[in-house]
Design a protein around this motif. Structure first.
Motif, mmCIF file in Angstrom:
data_model
loop_
_atom_site.group_PDB
_atom_site.id
_atom_site.type_symbol
_atom_site.label_atom_id
_atom_site.label_comp_id
_atom_site.label_asym_id
_atom_site.label_seq_id
_atom_site.Cartn_x
_atom_site.Cartn_y
_atom_site.Cartn_z
ATOM 1 N N ASP A 113 48.000 70.241 60.315
ATOM 2 C CA ASP A 113 47.474 71.235 59.391
ATOM 3 C C ASP A 113 46.276 70.665 58.651
ATOM 4 O O ASP A 113 45.881 69.514 58.865
ATOM 5 N N VAL A 114 45.688 71.472 57.772
ATOM 6 C CA VAL A 114 44.465 71.055 57.104
ATOM 7 C C VAL A 114 44.705 69.887 56.159
ATOM 8 O O VAL A 114 43.768 69.181 55.774
ATOM 9 N N ALA A 115 45.976 69.655 55.780
ATOM 10 C CA ALA A 115 46.296 68.523 54.904
ATOM 11 C C ALA A 115 46.566 67.248 55.685
ATOM 12 O O ALA A 115 46.759 66.186 55.100
ATOM 13 N N ILE B 207 42.825 73.277 69.698
ATOM 14 C CA ILE B 207 43.803 74.133 70.361
ATOM 15 C C ILE B 207 44.564 74.934 69.307
ATOM 16 O O ILE B 207 45.057 74.362 68.320
ATOM 17 N N ILE B 208 44.670 76.239 69.510
ATOM 18 C CA ILE B 208 45.375 77.094 68.558
ATOM 19 C C ILE B 208 46.376 77.982 69.293
ATOM 20 O O ILE B 208 46.301 78.166 70.506
ATOM 21 N N ALA B 209 47.322 78.535 68.540
ATOM 22 C CA ALA B 209 48.344 79.418 69.106
ATOM 23 C C ALA B 209 47.885 80.867 68.976
ATOM 24 O O ALA B 209 47.473 81.296 67.893
ATOM 25 N N ALA C 295 45.732 71.814 67.199
ATOM 26 C CA ALA C 295 45.834 70.531 67.899
ATOM 27 C C ALA C 295 44.425 70.063 68.240
ATOM 28 O O ALA C 295 43.557 70.871 68.584
ATOM 29 N N ASP C 296 44.193 68.781 68.120
ATOM 30 C CA ASP C 296 42.861 68.215 68.356
ATOM 31 C C ASP C 296 42.791 67.659 69.774
ATOM 32 O O ASP C 296 43.459 66.684 70.109
ATOM 33 N N ARG D 53 32.310 77.751 64.572
ATOM 34 C CA ARG D 53 33.195 78.826 65.014
ATOM 35 C C ARG D 53 34.313 78.315 65.923
ATOM 36 O O ARG D 53 35.391 78.937 66.012
ATOM 37 N N PHE D 54 34.085 77.201 66.619
ATOM 38 C CA PHE D 54 35.103 76.628 67.493
ATOM 39 C C PHE D 54 36.118 75.771 66.752
ATOM 40 O O PHE D 54 37.085 75.289 67.347
ATOM 41 N N ALA D 55 35.911 75.524 65.475
ATOM 42 C CA ALA D 55 36.750 74.583 64.731
ATOM 43 C C ALA D 55 38.024 75.274 64.268
ATOM 44 O O ALA D 55 38.007 76.079 63.335
ATOM 45 N N GLY D 56 39.155 74.953 64.907
ATOM 46 C CA GLY D 56 40.430 75.503 64.499
ATOM 47 C C GLY D 56 40.863 75.024 63.123
ATOM 48 O O GLY D 56 41.689 75.659 62.468
ATOM 49 N N SER D 57 40.301 73.910 62.676
ATOM 50 C CA SER D 57 40.671 73.359 61.378
ATOM 51 C C SER D 57 40.167 74.208 60.226
ATOM 52 O O SER D 57 40.566 74.016 59.078
ATOM 53 N N LEU D 58 39.275 75.178 60.506
ATOM 54 C CA LEU D 58 38.719 76.018 59.445
ATOM 55 C C LEU D 58 39.562 77.270 59.217
ATOM 56 O O LEU D 58 39.210 78.109 58.400
ATOM 57 N N GLY D 59 40.662 77.383 59.964
ATOM 58 C CA GLY D 59 41.416 78.619 59.927
ATOM 59 C C GLY D 59 41.930 79.004 58.562
ATOM 60 O O GLY D 59 42.100 78.205 57.675
#
Length: 309
Positions: free
Chosen positions: A207-209, A163-165, A265-266, A303-309
């Motif tokens: 976040d990524v951390a 989930i992303i904003a 958000a996962d 491409r669906f992975a918000g964690s790669l932003g």
């Protein structure tokens, strides 16, 4: 020897307590199911159901008959499916459940290629915002997230559900860019009320951390469908927290902008759900393999992975 159609109609009617419900599972009409059961009763010389205007009730003989053939029927269906797959191409009605936004964007465009490859399969695809009961409702496959794994159902994850904003460039014009999820409280919020629980879903972002923080999005506009939330964001009405698949084409075209690109958000996984049979029907296996191949070719999991932003 009784036909498989008669036995299937009897077993599914007994399980559901209704010719109509059994018909939905078998892709038949209620009249056809009723005729099959009546033929079975006539052939074996025993009444299997007590019929009323409200429901079907098994007779004592019907209960004994159901107990005797129930498991054997599943084995017979699996054997027929296996032989059919060996002798020819996949065939039959393929009943699939999918979320409307996801289905319209990613699955319906596959329909021409799927039908060209498997012309004997007849798609019956239901676009609906709910978690279906695959076994009770007679679905071959469901695609989505958040399904409870009831007995006899397995899942095959194909992509993350992050989930992303997001908001439109016009809405963000002149506004300070947020640097953390808690700063979303300063924006108009487009939020979703669950049709199942009646509650508004709130998210904790990471976040990524690995740091976590609650996203305090105001309940400025409340909707009950992700596609409607996306449209409200496109209409410059505020910020929405949505799954990446629901907004990816609009992000790639620049019609929406991702806020907090390092935060997401996962919500688990997008998965393919199907009955855990030893031998899947050819039509079901063909569809699962087709969708999995497409996800790999189009790199949708990445491409669906918000964690790669």
């Amino acid at each position: 020897m009784e036909t498989l159609a008669n036995l299937e109609s009897f077993v599914r009617s007994a399980e559901t307590g209704s010719f109509s419900a059994a018909a939905r599972r078998l892709a038949l009409t209620p009249a056809a199911v009723s005729r099959n059961v009546a033929m079975l009763e006539r052939n074996i010389g025993v009444r299997l159901f007590q019929r009323s205007t409200r429901k079907l009730t098994l007779t004592e003989a019907g209960e004994r008959f159901l107990e005797a053939i129930g498991g054997n029927l599943e084995a017979l269906q699996a054997a027929i499916a296996s032989v059919g797959a060996d002798q020819g191409e996949p065939a039959g009605v393929l009943k699939v459940s999918m979320a409307p936004s996801f289905g319209m964007t990613y699955l319906l465009p596959l329909l021409p290629a799927f039908r060209a490859r498997y012309p004997q399969v007849r798609p019956e695809w239901h676009l609906e915002n709910r978690s279906v009961d695959l076994i009770a409702e007679g679905y071959d496959v469901a695609i989505g997230g958040g399904f409870e794994l009831s007995s006899g159902v397995v899942s095959r994850p194909v992509a993350p559900a992050h989930i992303i904003a997001v908001a439109s460039p016009a809405y963000l014009a002149g506004r300070a860019v947020p640097t953390s999820p808690e700063e979303l409280a300063d924006f108009d919020g487009i939020v979703m009320r669950s049709t199942r629980t009646g509650r508004v879903r709130h998210w904790t972002m990471r976040d990524v951390a690995g740091a976590e923080m609650a996203a305090h999005l105001p309940e400025t506009i409340m909707l009950n469908d992700p596609a409607a939330m996306r449209e409200a964001a496109l209409l410059n009405q505020g910020v929405a927290l949505l799954a990446v698949p629901d907004v990816l084409p609009w992000l790639e075209r620049g019609e929406l902008v991702r806020l907090l690109p390092r935060w997401y958000a996962d919500a688990g996984s997008i998965s393919i759900y199907y009955a855990s049979r030893t031998l899947l029907p050819g039509k079901t296996r063909a569809f699962i393999d087709f969708v999995t191949e497409t996800f790999a070719r189009e790199r949708l999991a990445e491409r669906f992975a918000g964690s790669l932003g």
